[in-house]
Scaffold this motif. Sequence first.
Motif, PDB file in Angstrom:
ATOM      1  N   ALA A   1      -7.443  13.243   4.716  1.00 20.41           N
ATOM      2  CA  ALA A   1      -6.642  12.275   3.972  1.00 20.41           C
ATOM      3  C   ALA A   1      -6.383  12.710   2.531  1.00 20.41           C
ATOM      4  O   ALA A   1      -5.628  12.049   1.819  1.00 20.41           O
ATOM      5  CB  ALA A   1      -7.326  10.911   3.978  1.00 20.41           C
ATOM      6  N   HIS A   2      -6.992  13.780   2.108  1.00 25.84           N
ATOM      7  CA  HIS A   2      -6.879  14.211   0.715  1.00 25.84           C
ATOM      8  C   HIS A   2      -6.518  15.693   0.621  1.00 25.84           C
ATOM      9  O   HIS A   2      -7.068  16.517   1.352  1.00 25.84           O
ATOM     10  CB  HIS A   2      -8.195  13.980  -0.041  1.00 25.84           C
ATOM     11  CG  HIS A   2      -8.579  12.548  -0.182  1.00 25.84           C
ATOM     12  ND1 HIS A   2      -9.249  11.859   0.824  1.00 25.84           N
ATOM     13  CD2 HIS A   2      -8.363  11.661  -1.180  1.00 25.84           C
ATOM     14  CE1 HIS A   2      -9.439  10.617   0.432  1.00 25.84           C
ATOM     15  NE2 HIS A   2      -8.915  10.461  -0.771  1.00 25.84           N
TER      16      HIS A   2
ATOM     17  N   ALA B   1       1.848   4.886   0.827  1.00 23.90           N
ATOM     18  CA  ALA B   1       1.436   5.723   1.941  1.00 23.90           C
ATOM     19  C   ALA B   1       0.876   7.066   1.450  1.00 23.90           C
ATOM     20  O   ALA B   1      -0.159   7.514   1.927  1.00 23.90           O
ATOM     21  CB  ALA B   1       2.624   5.939   2.866  1.00 23.90           C
TER      22      ALA B   1
ATOM     23  N   ASP C   1       0.837  -1.207   0.000  1.00 25.38           N
ATOM     24  CA  ASP C   1       0.000   0.000   0.000  1.00 25.38           C
ATOM     25  C   ASP C   1       0.867   1.250   0.000  1.00 25.38           C
ATOM     26  O   ASP C   1       1.727   1.401   0.851  1.00 25.38           O
ATOM     27  CB  ASP C   1      -0.862   0.016   1.262  1.00 25.38           C
ATOM     28  CG  ASP C   1      -2.317  -0.305   0.956  1.00 25.38           C
ATOM     29  OD1 ASP C   1      -3.128  -0.321   1.872  1.00 25.38           O
ATOM     30  OD2 ASP C   1      -2.610  -0.532  -0.221  1.00 25.38           O
TER      31      ASP C   1
ATOM     32  N   GLY D   1      -2.979   8.350   8.235  1.00 29.78           N
ATOM     33  CA  GLY D   1      -3.680   8.952   9.361  1.00 29.78           C
ATOM     34  C   GLY D   1      -3.075  10.262   9.824  1.00 29.78           C
ATOM     35  O   GLY D   1      -3.350  10.727  10.930  1.00 29.78           O
TER      36      GLY D   1
ATOM     37  N   GLU E   1      -3.565  11.597  -1.944  1.00 26.42           N
ATOM     38  CA  GLU E   1      -4.226  10.877  -0.850  1.00 26.42           C
ATOM     39  C   GLU E   1      -3.174  10.241   0.043  1.00 26.42           C
ATOM     40  O   GLU E   1      -2.186   9.704  -0.451  1.00 26.42           O
ATOM     41  CB  GLU E   1      -5.141   9.785  -1.418  1.00 26.42           C
ATOM     42  CG  GLU E   1      -5.825   8.918  -0.356  1.00 26.42           C
ATOM     43  CD  GLU E   1      -6.678   7.820  -0.960  1.00 26.42           C
ATOM     44  OE1 GLU E   1      -6.699   7.670  -2.197  1.00 26.42           O
ATOM     45  OE2 GLU E   1      -7.325   7.102  -0.188  1.00 26.42           O
ATOM     46  N   GLN E   2      -3.388  10.299   1.360  1.00 27.21           N
ATOM     47  CA  GLN E   2      -2.479   9.610   2.273  1.00 27.21           C
ATOM     48  C   GLN E   2      -3.285   8.685   3.179  1.00 27.21           C
ATOM     49  O   GLN E   2      -4.373   9.041   3.639  1.00 27.21           O
ATOM     50  CB  GLN E   2      -1.630  10.620   3.081  1.00 27.21           C
ATOM     51  CG  GLN E   2      -2.405  11.670   3.847  1.00 27.21           C
ATOM     52  CD  GLN E   2      -2.648  11.342   5.296  1.00 27.21           C
ATOM     53  OE1 GLN E   2      -2.204  10.323   5.813  1.00 27.21           O
ATOM     54  NE2 GLN E   2      -3.370  12.232   5.987  1.00 27.21           N
ATOM     55  N   ASN E   3      -2.730   7.501   3.406  1.00 23.40           N
ATOM     56  CA  ASN E   3      -3.400   6.507   4.246  1.00 23.40           C
ATOM     57  C   ASN E   3      -2.655   6.287   5.564  1.00 23.40           C
ATOM     58  O   ASN E   3      -2.744   5.218   6.169  1.00 23.40           O
ATOM     59  CB  ASN E   3      -3.580   5.193   3.484  1.00 23.40           C
ATOM     60  CG  ASN E   3      -2.252   4.560   3.091  1.00 23.40           C
ATOM     61  OD1 ASN E   3      -1.188   5.012   3.504  1.00 23.40           O
ATOM     62  ND2 ASN E   3      -2.312   3.499   2.305  1.00 23.40           N
TER      63      ASN E   3
END
Lengths: 112, 113
Positions: free
Chosen positions: A72-73, A3, A1, A28, A24-26
């Motif tokens: 997140a965006h 990041a 995935d 957090g 986009e970041q996943n």
Amino acid sequence: DTAVSQTPKYLVTQMGNDKSIKCEQNLGHDTMYWYKQDSKKFLKIMFSYNNKELIINETVPNRFSPKSPDKAHLNLHINSLELGDSAVYFCASSQGPGREEAFGSGTRLTVV
Amino acid sequence: AQSVAQPEDQVNVAEGNPLTVKCTYSVSGNPYLFWYVQYPNRGLQFLLKYITGDNLVKGSYGFEAEFNKSQTSFHLKKPSALVSDSALYFCAVSPSTGNQFYFGTGTSLTVIP
């Protein structure tokens, strides 16, 4: 995935067009950034958002408008593209003071 | 004004020799200090950081950095350079309050076989 993911990776467009780059970041993270890297590899911060709120707005033309629909965006919209806008644009995120940034792989924008 | 200086645009070093990439800063307070590496056509990757404590910080890929408060410097070092270390290195400084990062102009490291 991945990041921090940016799309598109490459963007070639004509002068005067309007274009958007998405990020986009996943991870957090609460804070997201847009940077511009020019042909000499200098890295210049453009914008930063913390929890959807604009906190850094450096001197960039108002043709550039960031939008953060959620934390997140962070998207970057550019109106009336000019030759001088050609560069690599990087998105990044961090969790706050003392925490390192995670960078996307960049979007190479070429205006012809 | 806050600033970060990397005085060398280019550093060349022979493989196996020690390397140093220099960074000095002018940021108020007790800032946080970072090093990033950028390989061609890639984003920046975090190498190491200094927050507090021991002045010698160890990071990824065998790199370390030495913080010197009196000289406001944070030089990146590696005891034995590899050809694969050839890349662009950025020093960054972040004030202890706030979320801004100030980047240096980058130093291109070439390790010669």
